[in-house]
Design a protein around this motif. Structure first.
Motif, short mmCIF file in Angstrom:
data_model
loop_
_atom_site.label_atom_id
_atom_site.label_comp_id
_atom_site.label_asym_id
_atom_site.label_seq_id
_atom_site.Cartn_x
_atom_site.Cartn_y
_atom_site.Cartn_z
N VAL A 1 0.90 -1.01 0.02
CA VAL A 1 -0.10 0.29 0.01
C VAL A 1 0.84 1.26 -0.11
CG1 VAL A 1 -2.23 -1.11 1.09
CG2 VAL A 1 -0.33 0.05 2.52
N CYS A 2 1.93 1.06 0.37
CA CYS A 2 3.07 2.30 0.34
C CYS A 2 4.36 1.87 0.00
CB CYS A 2 2.99 3.31 1.72
SG CYS A 2 4.01 4.55 1.71
N SER A 3 5.12 2.57 -0.74
CA SER A 3 6.65 2.13 -1.11
C SER A 3 7.18 3.48 -1.39
CB SER A 3 6.58 1.26 -2.34
OG SER A 3 6.01 2.02 -3.42
N THR A 4 6.89 4.44 -0.59
CA THR A 4 7.83 5.62 -0.78
C THR A 4 9.00 5.61 -0.05
OG1 THR A 4 6.52 6.64 1.15
CG2 THR A 4 5.50 7.04 -1.25
N SER A 5 9.24 4.98 1.07
CA SER A 5 10.42 4.81 1.94
C SER A 5 11.58 4.07 1.35
CB SER A 5 10.06 3.99 3.14
OG SER A 5 9.25 5.01 3.91
#
Length: 138
Positions: free
Chosen positions: A52-56
């Motif tokens: 759901v999130c891969s910004t890091s």
């Protein structure tokens, strides 16, 4: 000084909750050791979820959905939980399905490694053996 004195030793058959005066050797051997041929239970060591999130950098947030019975109504409801997983090559994007494998703690919140889901063998062939009428034959 009478407060510091210990009470006299009490010995009654009701002390341990039983009426047996002398324990029988067969009665005391109630706990049997676990057989060694049984496999060790490995619950929740790997899970599947959606990114759901891969910004890091080198980290993805994976949402795992499981079905659990409702405490009052006993109907199965979806429970969602987000896990932080290690992605060393930054290969996963939002929407990818990944498998989480339990590892040693990598940081305060990361204890899982994100792995690609192995492809299922499909029973359907990619091309039909019988050509359509609209397909040109070689």
């Amino acid at each position: 000084m009478w407060l510091l004195q210990l009470p006299p030793k009490i010995s009654t058959p009701f002390l341990n909750g039983t009426l047996l005066s002398k324990p029988n050797s067969a009665v005391t051997q109630t706990h049997s050791p676990r057989p060694c041929f049984l496999p060790q239970i490995k619950a929740m060591k790997s899970m599947q979820g959606k990114v759901v999130c891969s910004t890091s950098d080198k980290t993805v947030a994976v949402e795992v959905v499981r079905l659990a019975p409702h405490p009052k109504y006993k109907r199965r409801v979806r429970k969602k939980k987000k896990y932080q997983a290690h992605d060393p090559d930054n290969q996963f994007k939002v929407g990818d399905i990944v498998q989480l494998q339990k590892t040693r703690p990598i940081s305060k919140t990361k204890a899982f490694l994100a792995l690609p889901v192995p492809k299922r063998p499909s029973d359907k062939p990619d091309q039909l053996s019988i050509p359509f009428e609209s397909q040109p034959q070689p």
